[in-house]
Scaffold this motif. Sequence first.
Motif, PDB file in Angstrom:
ATOM      1  N   VAL A  53      62.215 -23.566  25.149  1.00  0.00           N
ATOM      2  CA  VAL A  53      62.673 -22.196  24.862  1.00  0.00           C
ATOM      3  C   VAL A  53      64.195 -22.135  24.921  1.00  0.00           C
ATOM      4  CG1 VAL A  53      62.640 -19.808  25.676  1.00  0.00           C
ATOM      5  CG2 VAL A  53      60.533 -21.148  25.678  1.00  0.00           C
ATOM      6  N   SER A  54      64.773 -22.734  25.942  1.00  0.00           N
ATOM      7  CA  SER A  54      66.236 -22.737  26.079  1.00  0.00           C
ATOM      8  C   SER A  54      66.903 -23.407  24.877  1.00  0.00           C
ATOM      9  CB  SER A  54      66.652 -23.445  27.366  1.00  0.00           C
ATOM     10  OG  SER A  54      66.223 -22.731  28.503  1.00  0.00           O
ATOM     11  N   ALA A  55      66.333 -24.531  24.441  1.00  0.00           N
ATOM     12  CA  ALA A  55      66.908 -25.257  23.304  1.00  0.00           C
ATOM     13  C   ALA A  55      66.895 -24.408  22.039  1.00  0.00           C
ATOM     14  CB  ALA A  55      66.137 -26.558  23.078  1.00  0.00           C
ATOM     15  N   GLU A  56      65.810 -23.668  21.826  1.00  0.00           N
ATOM     16  CA  GLU A  56      65.717 -22.805  20.648  1.00  0.00           C
ATOM     17  C   GLU A  56      66.683 -21.633  20.737  1.00  0.00           C
ATOM     18  OE1 GLU A  56      64.175 -23.051  17.817  1.00  0.00           O
ATOM     19  OE2 GLU A  56      63.243 -24.980  18.290  1.00  0.00           O
ATOM     20  N   LEU A  57      66.822 -21.056  21.927  1.00  0.00           N
ATOM     21  CA  LEU A  57      67.722 -19.913  22.092  1.00  0.00           C
ATOM     22  C   LEU A  57      69.186 -20.326  21.935  1.00  0.00           C
ATOM     23  CD1 LEU A  57      66.026 -18.008  25.061  1.00  0.00           C
ATOM     24  CD2 LEU A  57      65.883 -17.522  22.618  1.00  0.00           C
ATOM     25  N   VAL A  58      69.516 -21.550  22.339  1.00  0.00           N
ATOM     26  CA  VAL A  58      70.884 -22.042  22.167  1.00  0.00           C
ATOM     27  C   VAL A  58      71.242 -22.105  20.680  1.00  0.00           C
ATOM     28  CG1 VAL A  58      72.322 -24.109  22.369  1.00  0.00           C
ATOM     29  CG2 VAL A  58      71.064 -23.261  24.357  1.00  0.00           C
ATOM     30  N   LYS A  59      70.263 -22.420  19.839  1.00  0.00           N
ATOM     31  CA  LYS A  59      70.506 -22.461  18.398  1.00  0.00           C
ATOM     32  C   LYS A  59      70.924 -21.097  17.864  1.00  0.00           C
ATOM     33  CE  LYS A  59      67.109 -26.144  17.549  1.00  0.00           C
ATOM     34  NZ  LYS A  59      65.838 -26.478  16.851  1.00  0.00           N
ATOM     35  N   VAL A  60      70.448 -20.039  18.525  1.00  0.00           N
ATOM     36  CA  VAL A  60      70.743 -18.677  18.073  1.00  0.00           C
ATOM     37  C   VAL A  60      72.046 -18.162  18.680  1.00  0.00           C
ATOM     38  CG1 VAL A  60      69.916 -16.290  17.993  1.00  0.00           C
ATOM     39  CG2 VAL A  60      68.300 -18.187  17.752  1.00  0.00           C
ATOM     40  N   PHE A  61      72.239 -18.379  19.992  1.00  0.00           N
ATOM     41  CA  PHE A  61      73.357 -17.766  20.698  1.00  0.00           C
ATOM     42  C   PHE A  61      74.452 -18.746  21.110  1.00  0.00           C
ATOM     43  CE2 PHE A  61      69.646 -15.050  21.516  1.00  0.00           C
ATOM     44  CZ  PHE A  61      70.134 -13.841  21.046  1.00  0.00           C
ATOM     45  N   GLY A  62      74.223 -20.030  20.958  1.00  0.00           N
ATOM     46  CA  GLY A  62      75.239 -21.010  21.316  1.00  0.00           C
ATOM     47  C   GLY A  62      75.096 -21.536  22.725  1.00  0.00           C
ATOM     48  N   GLU A  63      75.937 -22.510  23.039  1.00  0.00           N
ATOM     49  CA  GLU A  63      75.890 -23.134  24.361  1.00  0.00           C
ATOM     50  C   GLU A  63      76.206 -22.116  25.457  1.00  0.00           C
ATOM     51  OE1 GLU A  63      74.906 -26.111  25.035  1.00  0.00           O
ATOM     52  OE2 GLU A  63      74.696 -26.778  22.953  1.00  0.00           O
ATOM     53  N   GLY A  64      75.648 -22.359  26.624  1.00  0.00           N
ATOM     54  CA  GLY A  64      75.855 -21.445  27.752  1.00  0.00           C
ATOM     55  C   GLY A  64      74.809 -20.359  27.838  1.00  0.00           C
ATOM     56  N   LEU A  65      73.847 -20.370  26.926  1.00  0.00           N
ATOM     57  CA  LEU A  65      72.785 -19.364  26.950  1.00  0.00           C
ATOM     58  C   LEU A  65      71.812 -19.662  28.093  1.00  0.00           C
ATOM     59  CD1 LEU A  65      69.643 -18.638  25.996  1.00  0.00           C
ATOM     60  CD2 LEU A  65      71.423 -16.911  25.687  1.00  0.00           C
ATOM     61  N   HIS A  66      71.489 -18.650  28.864  1.00  0.00           N
ATOM     62  CA  HIS A  66      70.493 -18.754  29.923  1.00  0.00           C
ATOM     63  C   HIS A  66      69.504 -17.602  29.776  1.00  0.00           C
ATOM     64  CE1 HIS A  66      72.778 -21.861  31.966  1.00  0.00           C
ATOM     65  NE2 HIS A  66      73.863 -21.101  31.876  1.00  0.00           N
ATOM     66  N   PHE A  67      68.231 -17.905  30.025  1.00  0.00           N
ATOM     67  CA  PHE A  67      67.229 -16.841  29.986  1.00  0.00           C
ATOM     68  C   PHE A  67      66.415 -16.893  31.272  1.00  0.00           C
ATOM     69  CE2 PHE A  67      64.256 -20.153  28.971  1.00  0.00           C
ATOM     70  CZ  PHE A  67      62.998 -19.647  29.330  1.00  0.00           C
ATOM     71  N   LYS A  68      65.807 -15.769  31.598  1.00  0.00           N
ATOM     72  CA  LYS A  68      64.987 -15.674  32.796  1.00  0.00           C
ATOM     73  C   LYS A  68      63.775 -14.812  32.492  1.00  0.00           C
ATOM     74  CE  LYS A  68      65.023 -13.884  37.543  1.00  0.00           C
ATOM     75  NZ  LYS A  68      65.809 -13.141  38.560  1.00  0.00           N
ATOM     76  N   VAL A  69      62.625 -15.252  32.961  1.00  0.00           N
ATOM     77  CA  VAL A  69      61.405 -14.458  32.797  1.00  0.00           C
ATOM     78  C   VAL A  69      61.382 -13.370  33.870  1.00  0.00           C
ATOM     79  CG1 VAL A  69      58.891 -14.485  32.744  1.00  0.00           C
ATOM     80  CG2 VAL A  69      60.179 -16.444  31.854  1.00  0.00           C
TER      81      VAL A  69
END
Length: 395
Positions: free
Chosen positions: A313-329
Amino acid sequence: MAKDHGRPPLNSTVPVVVNLRLVSLVEGVAFRSSSYNFSLPENQAAGVAVGRVWASSGSDLYDVAYALKTHMDLFSVNASGAIVTKTQLDKEKQEWYILDVEAVDTRSPPTTATAVVRVQVEDVNESPQFHPEVYKASVFSIAPYKTSVTRVNATDPDVGEEGQLDYSLSAESPYFDVDPSSGLVYVVSVAGLAGQTAAVEVKATDPRGLHATARVEVAVQGNANSGNMVTISLNQPANIVEKKVPELEKSLGSALGWTVTIIQVWSSNGGSTESRALRADVRTMVSFIAADREEVLSSEEVVNKLQSQSAAVSAELVKVFGEGLHFKVELKPQESASNHAVVIALGVLLALSIVGLIVAVTFVIRFKVKEKHQDSDKESFDINLKAEGYTDRRG
Protein backbone atom coordinates in the motif's frame (compact mmCIF):
# COMPACT_ATOMS: atom_id res chain seq x y z
CA MET A 1 4.92 50.30 -126.48
CA ALA A 2 1.77 50.44 -124.38
CA LYS A 3 1.71 52.83 -121.51
CA ASP A 4 1.07 51.61 -117.98
CA HIS A 5 -1.17 54.23 -116.48
CA GLY A 6 -1.59 52.47 -113.03
CA ARG A 7 2.01 52.65 -111.86
CA PRO A 8 3.88 55.71 -110.71
CA PRO A 9 6.99 56.68 -112.47
CA LEU A 10 10.15 54.92 -111.40
CA ASN A 11 11.70 58.06 -110.15
CA SER A 12 8.75 59.09 -107.95
CA THR A 13 8.65 58.83 -104.08
CA VAL A 14 5.93 57.57 -101.67
CA PRO A 15 5.73 58.61 -97.99
CA VAL A 16 5.87 55.66 -95.48
CA VAL A 17 4.96 55.87 -91.74
CA VAL A 18 7.11 53.67 -89.50
CA ASN A 19 6.08 53.02 -85.84
CA LEU A 20 9.02 52.28 -83.56
CA ARG A 21 8.68 50.53 -80.13
CA LEU A 22 11.44 51.14 -77.63
CA VAL A 23 12.38 48.02 -75.73
CA SER A 24 14.83 47.97 -72.83
CA LEU A 25 17.22 45.14 -73.19
CA VAL A 26 19.10 46.10 -70.05
CA GLU A 27 16.47 46.43 -67.27
CA GLY A 28 14.97 43.22 -65.89
CA VAL A 29 11.79 42.21 -64.08
CA ALA A 30 10.96 44.11 -60.86
CA PHE A 31 8.22 44.04 -58.21
CA ARG A 32 6.16 47.13 -57.56
CA SER A 33 7.07 46.75 -53.86
CA SER A 34 9.88 44.79 -52.31
CA SER A 35 7.61 43.61 -49.45
CA TYR A 36 3.91 42.98 -48.86
CA ASN A 37 1.85 42.55 -45.70
CA PHE A 38 -1.38 40.54 -45.75
CA SER A 39 -3.67 39.03 -43.11
CA LEU A 40 -6.58 36.57 -42.97
CA PRO A 41 -8.79 35.05 -40.22
CA GLU A 42 -7.85 31.62 -38.95
CA ASN A 43 -9.74 28.45 -39.85
CA GLN A 44 -10.76 29.68 -43.31
CA ALA A 45 -11.41 26.99 -45.90
CA ALA A 46 -8.64 26.12 -48.36
CA GLY A 47 -8.55 28.29 -51.49
CA VAL A 48 -8.94 31.68 -49.78
CA ALA A 49 -7.03 34.53 -51.46
CA VAL A 50 -4.58 36.16 -49.07
CA GLY A 51 -3.44 39.03 -51.32
CA ARG A 52 -1.82 39.82 -54.68
CA VAL A 53 1.71 40.73 -55.66
CA TRP A 54 2.64 42.45 -58.94
CA ALA A 55 5.84 42.54 -60.96
CA SER A 56 6.70 44.11 -64.33
CA SER A 57 9.21 43.07 -66.97
CA GLY A 58 9.50 46.65 -68.23
CA SER A 59 8.13 45.65 -71.63
CA ASP A 60 4.91 44.33 -73.06
CA LEU A 61 7.01 41.96 -75.15
CA TYR A 62 7.86 39.86 -72.13
CA ASP A 63 5.49 38.10 -69.78
CA VAL A 64 6.05 37.53 -66.06
CA ALA A 65 5.50 34.28 -64.18
CA TYR A 66 5.40 33.89 -60.37
CA ALA A 67 6.75 31.12 -58.18
CA LEU A 68 6.61 30.51 -54.40
CA LYS A 69 9.88 29.53 -52.74
CA THR A 70 8.75 28.97 -49.11
CA HIS A 71 5.74 27.34 -47.39
CA MET A 72 4.66 25.71 -50.64
CA ASP A 73 2.65 23.17 -48.59
CA LEU A 74 0.42 25.92 -47.18
CA PHE A 75 0.25 28.55 -49.96
CA SER A 76 0.37 28.86 -53.73
CA VAL A 77 0.65 31.78 -56.18
CA ASN A 78 -1.15 31.87 -59.52
CA ALA A 79 -0.30 33.56 -62.85
CA SER A 80 -1.86 36.86 -61.78
CA GLY A 81 0.23 37.05 -58.58
CA ALA A 82 -2.61 36.13 -56.23
CA ILE A 83 -1.47 34.17 -53.14
CA VAL A 84 -3.97 31.48 -52.13
CA THR A 85 -4.16 29.12 -49.12
CA LYS A 86 -3.93 25.38 -49.60
CA THR A 87 -5.30 24.44 -46.15
CA GLN A 88 -6.85 25.93 -43.03
CA LEU A 89 -4.51 28.01 -40.89
CA ASP A 90 -4.62 28.01 -37.08
CA LYS A 91 -3.36 31.05 -35.18
CA GLU A 92 -2.69 28.93 -32.09
CA LYS A 93 -0.19 26.87 -34.12
CA GLN A 94 1.48 29.76 -35.95
CA GLU A 95 0.56 33.42 -36.27
CA TRP A 96 3.06 34.72 -38.87
CA TYR A 97 4.32 33.27 -42.15
CA ILE A 98 7.17 34.76 -44.24
CA LEU A 99 6.86 33.92 -47.95
CA ASP A 100 9.46 34.44 -50.67
CA VAL A 101 7.79 35.06 -54.04
CA GLU A 102 9.89 35.02 -57.22
CA ALA A 103 8.97 36.76 -60.49
CA VAL A 104 10.56 35.51 -63.77
CA ASP A 105 10.20 37.14 -67.20
CA THR A 106 10.42 35.52 -70.62
CA ARG A 107 13.63 37.21 -71.77
CA SER A 108 16.42 35.07 -73.04
CA PRO A 109 18.14 34.73 -70.73
CA PRO A 110 15.35 35.45 -68.22
CA THR A 111 15.66 37.93 -65.36
CA THR A 112 14.23 37.37 -61.90
CA ALA A 113 13.18 39.39 -58.85
CA THR A 114 12.08 38.40 -55.33
CA ALA A 115 9.60 39.98 -52.93
CA VAL A 116 8.97 39.18 -49.25
CA VAL A 117 5.35 38.56 -48.25
CA ARG A 118 4.31 38.58 -44.58
CA VAL A 119 1.03 36.83 -43.79
CA GLN A 120 -0.58 37.22 -40.36
CA VAL A 121 -3.21 34.73 -39.18
CA GLU A 122 -5.81 36.59 -37.12
CA ASP A 123 -7.50 35.06 -34.09
CA VAL A 124 -11.12 33.95 -34.26
CA ASN A 125 -12.87 32.87 -31.05
CA GLU A 126 -13.49 29.12 -31.13
CA SER A 127 -15.87 26.99 -29.13
CA PRO A 128 -14.55 24.66 -26.39
CA GLN A 129 -14.90 20.91 -26.78
CA PHE A 130 -15.39 17.99 -24.38
CA HIS A 131 -13.47 14.74 -24.83
CA PRO A 132 -15.36 12.53 -24.21
CA GLU A 133 -18.86 13.96 -24.38
CA VAL A 134 -20.32 11.30 -22.04
CA TYR A 135 -18.84 10.42 -18.64
CA LYS A 136 -19.88 7.42 -16.54
CA ALA A 137 -19.26 7.13 -12.79
CA SER A 138 -20.68 5.51 -9.67
CA VAL A 139 -21.12 6.44 -6.00
CA PHE A 140 -22.68 4.83 -2.95
CA SER A 141 -25.94 6.18 -1.60
CA ILE A 142 -24.22 6.87 1.72
CA ALA A 143 -21.79 9.30 0.05
CA PRO A 144 -21.83 12.62 1.98
CA TYR A 145 -21.83 16.14 0.60
CA LYS A 146 -18.78 17.04 -1.55
CA THR A 147 -17.88 13.41 -2.35
CA SER A 148 -16.01 13.40 -5.66
CA VAL A 149 -17.86 11.73 -8.54
CA THR A 150 -15.72 12.44 -11.61
CA ARG A 151 -13.78 15.27 -13.22
CA VAL A 152 -14.90 16.50 -16.64
CA ASN A 153 -12.44 18.24 -18.93
CA ALA A 154 -13.03 20.55 -21.88
CA THR A 155 -10.35 22.06 -24.10
CA ASP A 156 -10.41 25.40 -25.90
CA PRO A 157 -8.25 26.04 -29.00
CA ASP A 158 -7.91 29.70 -28.01
CA VAL A 159 -4.89 30.81 -25.99
CA GLY A 160 -4.57 33.18 -23.04
CA GLU A 161 -7.69 34.55 -21.37
CA GLU A 162 -9.82 33.51 -24.35
CA GLY A 163 -9.10 29.88 -23.48
CA GLN A 164 -10.14 30.06 -19.82
CA LEU A 165 -13.26 27.99 -19.17
CA ASP A 166 -15.96 28.15 -16.53
CA TYR A 167 -17.86 24.96 -15.64
CA SER A 168 -21.49 24.91 -14.57
CA LEU A 169 -24.57 22.69 -14.71
CA SER A 170 -26.95 23.33 -17.59
CA ALA A 171 -29.82 22.88 -15.11
CA GLU A 172 -29.76 22.92 -11.32
CA SER A 173 -29.64 19.46 -9.74
CA PRO A 174 -30.51 18.41 -6.17
CA TYR A 175 -28.05 15.50 -6.44
CA PHE A 176 -24.82 16.88 -7.90
CA ASP A 177 -22.88 20.06 -8.55
CA VAL A 178 -19.62 21.01 -10.29
CA ASP A 179 -16.64 23.12 -9.28
CA PRO A 180 -16.53 26.08 -11.71
CA SER A 181 -12.75 26.11 -12.14
CA SER A 182 -11.67 22.46 -12.00
CA GLY A 183 -14.66 20.66 -13.54
CA LEU A 184 -14.92 18.32 -10.53
CA VAL A 185 -18.44 16.90 -10.24
CA TYR A 186 -19.37 16.16 -6.63
CA VAL A 187 -22.28 14.88 -4.54
CA VAL A 188 -24.88 17.21 -3.07
CA SER A 189 -27.14 14.43 -1.82
CA VAL A 190 -27.85 10.99 -3.29
CA ALA A 191 -29.79 9.60 -0.35
CA GLY A 192 -32.82 7.75 -1.65
CA LEU A 193 -31.31 7.08 -5.10
CA ALA A 194 -29.96 3.60 -4.31
CA GLY A 195 -30.16 1.37 -7.38
CA GLN A 196 -30.87 4.30 -9.71
CA THR A 197 -28.84 6.21 -12.29
CA ALA A 198 -28.89 9.98 -12.13
CA ALA A 199 -27.56 12.23 -14.88
CA VAL A 200 -26.52 15.86 -15.16
CA GLU A 201 -25.33 18.00 -18.06
CA VAL A 202 -22.15 20.00 -17.48
CA LYS A 203 -21.43 23.11 -19.54
CA ALA A 204 -18.00 24.64 -20.25
CA THR A 205 -18.17 28.31 -21.25
CA ASP A 206 -15.40 30.57 -22.57
CA PRO A 207 -15.15 34.34 -21.79
CA ARG A 208 -17.10 35.26 -24.95
CA GLY A 209 -20.01 32.96 -24.16
CA LEU A 210 -19.24 30.07 -26.51
CA HIS A 211 -19.83 26.75 -24.77
CA ALA A 212 -19.89 22.97 -25.05
CA THR A 213 -21.76 20.38 -22.99
CA ALA A 214 -21.05 16.90 -21.65
CA ARG A 215 -23.36 14.37 -20.02
CA VAL A 216 -22.42 12.76 -16.70
CA GLU A 217 -24.24 9.53 -15.84
CA VAL A 218 -23.88 8.37 -12.22
CA ALA A 219 -24.96 4.93 -10.99
CA VAL A 220 -25.93 5.12 -7.30
CA GLN A 221 -25.15 1.90 -5.41
CA GLY A 222 -27.01 1.08 -2.23
CA ASN A 223 -25.50 -2.17 -0.93
CA ALA A 224 -23.21 -0.45 1.60
CA ASN A 225 -23.53 1.26 4.96
CA SER A 226 -21.32 3.23 7.31
CA GLY A 227 -20.15 -0.02 8.93
CA ASN A 228 -18.38 -0.96 5.69
CA MET A 229 -16.26 2.18 5.66
CA VAL A 230 -12.58 2.12 6.50
CA THR A 231 -10.60 5.25 7.32
CA ILE A 232 -6.91 5.86 6.81
CA SER A 233 -4.88 9.00 7.45
CA LEU A 234 -2.26 10.47 5.13
CA ASN A 235 0.42 13.03 5.92
CA GLN A 236 -0.77 15.22 3.05
CA PRO A 237 -2.89 18.40 2.94
CA ALA A 238 -6.57 17.73 2.28
CA ASN A 239 -6.70 19.92 -0.82
CA ILE A 240 -3.90 17.87 -2.41
CA VAL A 241 -5.64 14.59 -1.58
CA GLU A 242 -8.96 15.87 -2.95
CA LYS A 243 -7.34 16.66 -6.31
CA LYS A 244 -5.91 13.15 -6.54
CA VAL A 245 -8.94 11.10 -5.52
CA PRO A 246 -9.08 9.11 -8.82
CA GLU A 247 -5.37 8.24 -8.59
CA LEU A 248 -5.75 7.38 -4.90
CA GLU A 249 -8.63 5.00 -5.63
CA LYS A 250 -6.58 3.25 -8.32
CA SER A 251 -3.49 2.93 -6.12
CA LEU A 252 -5.41 1.51 -3.15
CA GLY A 253 -7.31 -0.82 -5.44
CA SER A 254 -4.07 -2.04 -7.03
CA ALA A 255 -2.47 -2.75 -3.64
CA LEU A 256 -5.53 -4.49 -2.18
CA GLY A 257 -6.74 -6.26 -5.31
CA TRP A 258 -10.25 -4.82 -4.88
CA THR A 259 -12.32 -1.97 -6.25
CA VAL A 260 -11.98 1.04 -3.96
CA THR A 261 -14.46 3.90 -3.79
CA ILE A 262 -13.52 6.93 -1.69
CA ILE A 263 -16.49 8.26 0.25
CA GLN A 264 -15.06 11.23 2.11
CA VAL A 265 -11.88 13.29 2.47
CA TRP A 266 -11.39 15.76 5.31
CA SER A 267 -8.60 17.39 7.28
CA SER A 268 -8.00 16.43 10.90
CA ASN A 269 -6.17 19.77 11.27
CA GLY A 270 -9.36 21.74 10.75
CA GLY A 271 -8.73 22.96 7.22
CA SER A 272 -7.33 22.18 3.81
CA THR A 273 -5.48 25.33 2.78
CA GLU A 274 -1.95 25.30 1.41
CA SER A 275 -0.64 26.78 4.65
CA ARG A 276 -1.56 23.54 6.38
CA ALA A 277 1.11 21.80 4.31
CA LEU A 278 3.73 23.66 6.33
CA ARG A 279 2.66 21.90 9.51
CA ALA A 280 4.69 18.88 10.50
CA ASP A 281 1.61 17.12 11.90
CA VAL A 282 -0.64 17.63 8.89
CA ARG A 283 -3.09 14.73 8.50
CA THR A 284 -5.91 14.08 6.08
CA MET A 285 -8.52 11.44 6.74
CA VAL A 286 -9.77 9.30 3.85
CA SER A 287 -12.83 7.06 4.26
CA PHE A 288 -13.49 4.46 1.59
CA ILE A 289 -15.37 1.27 0.79
CA ALA A 290 -13.82 -1.77 -0.91
CA ALA A 291 -15.72 -4.22 -3.07
CA ASP A 292 -14.81 -7.56 -4.60
CA ARG A 293 -16.81 -8.19 -7.79
CA GLU A 294 -19.52 -5.74 -6.68
CA GLU A 295 -19.76 -7.38 -3.24
CA VAL A 296 -19.00 -4.81 -0.55
CA LEU A 297 -16.47 -6.09 1.94
CA SER A 298 -16.63 -5.69 5.71
CA SER A 299 -14.44 -3.07 7.33
CA GLU A 300 -12.70 -5.79 9.38
CA GLU A 301 -11.60 -7.65 6.25
CA VAL A 302 -10.33 -4.47 4.61
CA VAL A 303 -8.43 -3.38 7.74
CA ASN A 304 -6.76 -6.77 8.02
CA LYS A 305 -5.56 -6.61 4.43
CA LEU A 306 -4.37 -3.02 4.80
CA GLN A 307 -2.22 -4.10 7.71
CA SER A 308 -0.93 -7.29 6.11
CA GLN A 309 -0.19 -5.49 2.80
CA SER A 310 1.16 -2.32 4.42
CA ALA A 311 4.37 -2.27 2.36
CA ALA A 312 2.50 -2.71 -0.94
CA VAL A 313 0.00 0.00 0.00
CA SER A 314 2.80 2.41 0.90
CA ALA A 315 4.59 1.72 -2.39
CA GLU A 316 1.44 2.48 -4.38
CA LEU A 317 0.69 5.65 -2.43
CA VAL A 318 4.25 6.92 -2.98
CA LYS A 319 3.58 6.72 -6.72
CA VAL A 320 0.72 9.19 -6.22
CA PHE A 321 2.11 11.57 -3.58
CA GLY A 322 5.88 11.09 -3.78
CA GLU A 323 8.53 10.06 -1.31
CA GLY A 324 7.90 10.71 2.36
CA LEU A 325 4.28 9.57 2.18
CA HIS A 326 3.04 7.81 5.32
CA PHE A 327 -0.38 6.33 5.96
CA LYS A 328 -2.05 4.96 9.06
CA VAL A 329 -5.14 2.82 9.49
CA GLU A 330 -7.60 4.58 11.78
CA LEU A 331 -9.14 1.62 13.61
CA LYS A 332 -11.89 3.46 15.50
CA PRO A 333 -12.63 6.75 13.80
CA GLN A 334 -16.21 6.72 15.06
CA GLU A 335 -15.04 6.26 18.63
CA SER A 336 -12.56 9.08 18.18
CA ALA A 337 -15.35 11.28 16.95
CA SER A 338 -17.46 10.28 19.96
CA ASN A 339 -14.59 11.08 22.33
CA HIS A 340 -14.24 14.41 20.65
CA ALA A 341 -17.94 15.06 21.20
CA VAL A 342 -17.59 14.06 24.87
CA VAL A 343 -14.73 16.51 25.30
CA ILE A 344 -16.85 19.26 23.79
CA ALA A 345 -19.78 18.36 26.05
CA LEU A 346 -17.57 18.38 29.16
CA GLY A 347 -16.19 21.73 28.11
CA VAL A 348 -19.69 23.14 27.78
CA LEU A 349 -20.67 21.77 31.23
CA LEU A 350 -17.53 23.26 32.76
CA ALA A 351 -18.31 26.61 31.21
CA LEU A 352 -21.87 26.48 32.55
CA SER A 353 -20.55 25.58 36.01
CA ILE A 354 -18.20 28.55 35.97
CA VAL A 355 -21.01 30.85 34.90
CA GLY A 356 -23.21 29.49 37.72
CA LEU A 357 -20.43 30.03 40.26
CA ILE A 358 -19.96 33.62 39.10
CA VAL A 359 -23.70 34.29 39.41
CA ALA A 360 -23.75 32.81 42.96
CA VAL A 361 -20.77 34.85 44.09
CA THR A 362 -22.30 37.99 42.64
CA PHE A 363 -25.56 37.31 44.49
CA VAL A 364 -23.77 36.80 47.84
CA ILE A 365 -21.75 39.98 47.42
CA ARG A 366 -24.82 41.98 46.60
CA PHE A 367 -26.63 40.50 49.63
CA LYS A 368 -23.73 41.40 51.96
CA VAL A 369 -23.56 44.93 50.59
CA LYS A 370 -27.29 45.37 51.08
CA GLU A 371 -27.11 44.04 54.67
CA LYS A 372 -24.23 46.39 55.43
CA HIS A 373 -26.25 49.32 54.11
CA GLN A 374 -29.19 48.34 56.33
CA ASP A 375 -26.94 48.21 59.44
CA SER A 376 -25.51 51.59 58.55
CA ASP A 377 -28.97 53.08 58.18
CA LYS A 378 -30.04 51.64 61.56
CA GLU A 379 -26.96 53.09 63.26
CA SER A 380 -27.65 56.47 61.76
CA PHE A 381 -31.24 56.29 62.97
CA ASP A 382 -30.15 55.53 66.58
CA ILE A 383 -27.75 58.43 66.55
CA ASN A 384 -30.46 60.77 65.38
CA LEU A 385 -32.78 59.60 68.18
CA LYS A 386 -30.15 60.23 70.80
CA ALA A 387 -29.48 63.64 69.40
CA GLU A 388 -33.14 64.51 69.48
CA GLY A 389 -33.45 63.33 73.16
CA TYR A 390 -30.48 65.41 74.23
CA THR A 391 -32.00 68.50 72.66
CA ASP A 392 -35.30 67.96 74.43
CA ARG A 393 -33.65 67.69 77.82
CA ARG A 394 -32.05 71.02 77.29
CA GLY A 395 -35.37 72.56 76.48
